[in-house]
Structures are given as C-alpha cells and as structure tokens.
Write a protein that holds these residues in place. Structure first.
Motif, PDB file in Angstrom:
ATOM      1  N   LEU A  24       0.845  -1.191   0.000  1.00  0.00           N
ATOM      2  CA  LEU A  24       0.000   0.000   0.000  1.00  0.00           C
ATOM      3  C   LEU A  24       0.878   1.237   0.000  1.00  0.00           C
ATOM      4  CD1 LEU A  24      -2.762  -0.956   2.581  1.00  0.00           C
ATOM      5  CD2 LEU A  24      -2.908  -0.982   0.087  1.00  0.00           C
ATOM      6  N   ALA A  25       0.478   2.224  -0.766  1.00  0.00           N
ATOM      7  CA  ALA A  25       1.136   3.528  -0.764  1.00  0.00           C
ATOM      8  C   ALA A  25       0.095   4.546  -0.327  1.00  0.00           C
ATOM      9  CB  ALA A  25       1.677   3.866  -2.139  1.00  0.00           C
ATOM     10  N   HIS A  26       0.337   5.174   0.792  1.00  0.00           N
ATOM     11  CA  HIS A  26      -0.561   6.196   1.329  1.00  0.00           C
ATOM     12  C   HIS A  26       0.049   7.552   0.972  1.00  0.00           C
ATOM     13  CE1 HIS A  26      -2.289   2.933   3.750  1.00  0.00           C
ATOM     14  NE2 HIS A  26      -1.037   2.595   3.983  1.00  0.00           N
ATOM     15  N   LEU A  27      -0.560   8.247   0.028  1.00  0.00           N
ATOM     16  CA  LEU A  27      -0.076   9.551  -0.397  1.00  0.00           C
ATOM     17  C   LEU A  27      -0.885  10.631   0.300  1.00  0.00           C
ATOM     18  CD1 LEU A  27       0.116   7.529  -3.048  1.00  0.00           C
ATOM     19  CD2 LEU A  27       1.014   9.607  -4.051  1.00  0.00           C
ATOM     20  N   SER A  28      -0.206  11.655   0.780  1.00  0.00           N
ATOM     21  CA  SER A  28      -0.924  12.754   1.421  1.00  0.00           C
ATOM     22  C   SER A  28      -0.274  14.086   1.073  1.00  0.00           C
ATOM     23  CB  SER A  28      -0.993  12.563   2.934  1.00  0.00           C
ATOM     24  OG  SER A  28       0.289  12.467   3.490  1.00  0.00           O
ATOM     25  N   PHE A  41       4.789   3.788   2.565  1.00  0.00           N
ATOM     26  CA  PHE A  41       4.613   2.452   2.015  1.00  0.00           C
ATOM     27  C   PHE A  41       4.416   1.480   3.169  1.00  0.00           C
ATOM     28  CE2 PHE A  41       7.204   4.765  -1.048  1.00  0.00           C
ATOM     29  CZ  PHE A  41       6.519   4.529  -2.225  1.00  0.00           C
ATOM     30  N   SER A  42       3.381   0.627   3.077  1.00  0.00           N
ATOM     31  CA  SER A  42       3.119  -0.323   4.161  1.00  0.00           C
ATOM     32  C   SER A  42       2.720  -1.678   3.585  1.00  0.00           C
ATOM     33  CB  SER A  42       2.026   0.206   5.094  1.00  0.00           C
ATOM     34  OG  SER A  42       0.793   0.280   4.420  1.00  0.00           O
ATOM     35  N   HIS A  43       2.913  -2.704   4.423  1.00  0.00           N
ATOM     36  CA  HIS A  43       2.550  -4.074   4.053  1.00  0.00           C
ATOM     37  C   HIS A  43       2.213  -4.829   5.333  1.00  0.00           C
ATOM     38  CE1 HIS A  43       2.437  -7.721   1.709  1.00  0.00           C
ATOM     39  NE2 HIS A  43       3.281  -8.295   2.539  1.00  0.00           N
ATOM     40  N   ASP A  44       1.086  -5.510   5.323  1.00  0.00           N
ATOM     41  CA  ASP A  44       0.628  -6.262   6.505  1.00  0.00           C
ATOM     42  C   ASP A  44       0.623  -5.407   7.775  1.00  0.00           C
ATOM     43  OD1 ASP A  44       0.130  -8.583   5.099  1.00  0.00           O
ATOM     44  OD2 ASP A  44       2.100  -9.450   5.526  1.00  0.00           O
ATOM     45  N   GLY A  45       0.195  -4.143   7.625  1.00  0.00           N
ATOM     46  CA  GLY A  45       0.074  -3.257   8.781  1.00  0.00           C
ATOM     47  C   GLY A  45       1.381  -2.658   9.280  1.00  0.00           C
ATOM     48  N   ARG A  46       2.489  -2.948   8.608  1.00  0.00           N
ATOM     49  CA  ARG A  46       3.792  -2.406   9.020  1.00  0.00           C
ATOM     50  C   ARG A  46       4.251  -1.347   8.033  1.00  0.00           C
ATOM     51  NH1 ARG A  46       7.431  -7.568   9.314  1.00  0.00           N
ATOM     52  NH2 ARG A  46       8.110  -6.345   7.549  1.00  0.00           N
ATOM     53  N   VAL A  47       4.805  -0.269   8.548  1.00  0.00           N
ATOM     54  CA  VAL A  47       5.359   0.781   7.695  1.00  0.00           C
ATOM     55  C   VAL A  47       6.724   0.321   7.195  1.00  0.00           C
ATOM     56  CG1 VAL A  47       6.233   3.138   7.634  1.00  0.00           C
ATOM     57  CG2 VAL A  47       4.088   2.638   8.820  1.00  0.00           C
ATOM     58  N   LEU A  48       6.871   0.287   5.874  1.00  0.00           N
ATOM     59  CA  LEU A  48       8.139  -0.108   5.264  1.00  0.00           C
ATOM     60  C   LEU A  48       9.056   1.093   5.047  1.00  0.00           C
ATOM     61  CD1 LEU A  48       6.706  -2.519   2.548  1.00  0.00           C
ATOM     62  CD2 LEU A  48       7.625  -3.126   4.800  1.00  0.00           C
ATOM     63  N   ALA A  49       8.467   2.206   4.646  1.00  0.00           N
ATOM     64  CA  ALA A  49       9.257   3.415   4.383  1.00  0.00           C
ATOM     65  C   ALA A  49       8.328   4.612   4.329  1.00  0.00           C
ATOM     66  CB  ALA A  49      10.006   3.283   3.061  1.00  0.00           C
ATOM     67  N   ARG A  50       8.902   5.769   4.627  1.00  0.00           N
ATOM     68  CA  ARG A  50       8.166   7.038   4.545  1.00  0.00           C
ATOM     69  C   ARG A  50       9.071   8.006   3.789  1.00  0.00           C
ATOM     70  NH1 ARG A  50       4.315   9.133   8.131  1.00  0.00           N
ATOM     71  NH2 ARG A  50       4.802   7.356   9.462  1.00  0.00           N
ATOM     72  N   TRP A  51       8.539   8.564   2.699  1.00  0.00           N
ATOM     73  CA  TRP A  51       9.312   9.495   1.884  1.00  0.00           C
ATOM     74  C   TRP A  51       8.521  10.779   1.714  1.00  0.00           C
ATOM     75  CZ3 TRP A  51      14.086   8.898  -0.610  1.00  0.00           C
ATOM     76  CH2 TRP A  51      14.677   7.658  -0.445  1.00  0.00           C
ATOM     77  N   GLN A  52       9.227  11.899   1.692  1.00  0.00           N
ATOM     78  CA  GLN A  52       8.629  13.185   1.332  1.00  0.00           C
ATOM     79  C   GLN A  52       9.164  13.536  -0.033  1.00  0.00           C
ATOM     80  OE1 GLN A  52       8.177  15.796   5.157  1.00  0.00           O
ATOM     81  NE2 GLN A  52       6.660  15.813   3.567  1.00  0.00           N
ATOM     82  N   LEU A  53       8.261  13.712  -0.984  1.00  0.00           N
ATOM     83  CA  LEU A  53       8.629  13.991  -2.357  1.00  0.00           C
ATOM     84  C   LEU A  53       8.269  15.421  -2.721  1.00  0.00           C
ATOM     85  CD1 LEU A  53       7.215  10.716  -3.943  1.00  0.00           C
ATOM     86  CD2 LEU A  53       9.565  11.166  -3.203  1.00  0.00           C
ATOM     87  N   ASP A  54       9.070  16.016  -3.569  1.00  0.00           N
ATOM     88  CA  ASP A  54       8.798  17.351  -4.078  1.00  0.00           C
ATOM     89  C   ASP A  54       7.564  17.280  -4.980  1.00  0.00           C
ATOM     90  OD1 ASP A  54       9.193  19.270  -6.531  1.00  0.00           O
ATOM     91  OD2 ASP A  54      10.309  20.177  -4.857  1.00  0.00           O
ATOM     92  N   ARG A  55       6.554  18.070  -4.660  1.00  0.00           N
ATOM     93  CA  ARG A  55       5.283  18.019  -5.390  1.00  0.00           C
ATOM     94  C   ARG A  55       5.460  18.361  -6.868  1.00  0.00           C
ATOM     95  NH1 ARG A  55       0.932  21.969  -6.146  1.00  0.00           N
ATOM     96  NH2 ARG A  55       2.417  23.443  -5.316  1.00  0.00           N
TER      97      ARG A  55
END
Length: 89
Positions: A24-28, A41-55
């Motif tokens: 899953l990718a949760h974009l905000s 990015f998450s899988h099976d309820g665990r956060v795999l990575a969190r990235w801040q991207l330039d809009r």
C-alpha cells in the motif's frame, strides 16, 4: 478548499531484478507544507518506508524523467498500462 488530501493506492514494489509484490502507498498532501507530498509504504500493517517527495517533481515525472541522486522518477509504458516508476536508492 481542503487543506489536506489523502489517497491510498496499491502499488508494486520491486527490489532489484526480483519479482514484484503488492504494497500500500498512502499519499498525502497538506497545505501547511505546500511543496511536498508524503508517501508511506506499508505491508501487513507495518510501515516499510516514509518518503517526502517534491510536489512539482512528482507532477513533472508524469511527463518526463526527473531526479538525480537518491530519488528518480519517470513515466513508463508496460503493455497497455502507463506507470509512474519511482526509484529510491
């Protein structure tokens, strides 16, 4: 006008030449930080990575390759599908 926008997508994760698997990718987007889009990015309820991207970079990547260094993005055609490929090094 919404000052916060959130969308969850199922995306394919690929590490190296291995098979892809779904995560899953949760974009905000938060107007308090108008130049960034956060992707968790998450899988099976665990956060795999969190990235801040330039809009702006994210928007440009829908049309052409962008980025140098640790984050690169580009549009890619896969059969009948159009993808946005994100590479995190």
């Amino acid at each position: 006008m919404n000052s916060f926008v959130h969308k969850t997508l199922v995306v394919q994760l690929q590490a190296g030449d291995t098979d892809r698997f779904s995560v899953l990718a949760h974009l905000s987007y938060d107007a308090a930080d108008p130049f960034a889009v956060t992707v968790v990015f998450s899988h099976d309820g665990r956060v795999l990575a969190r990235w801040q991207l330039d809009r702006e970079m994210l928007g440009d990547a829908l049309r052409r390759p962008v980025g140098v260094g640790d984050v690169r993005m580009r549009p890619q055609a896969r059969g009948m599908w159009q993808e946005l490929r994100l590479e995190f090094l």
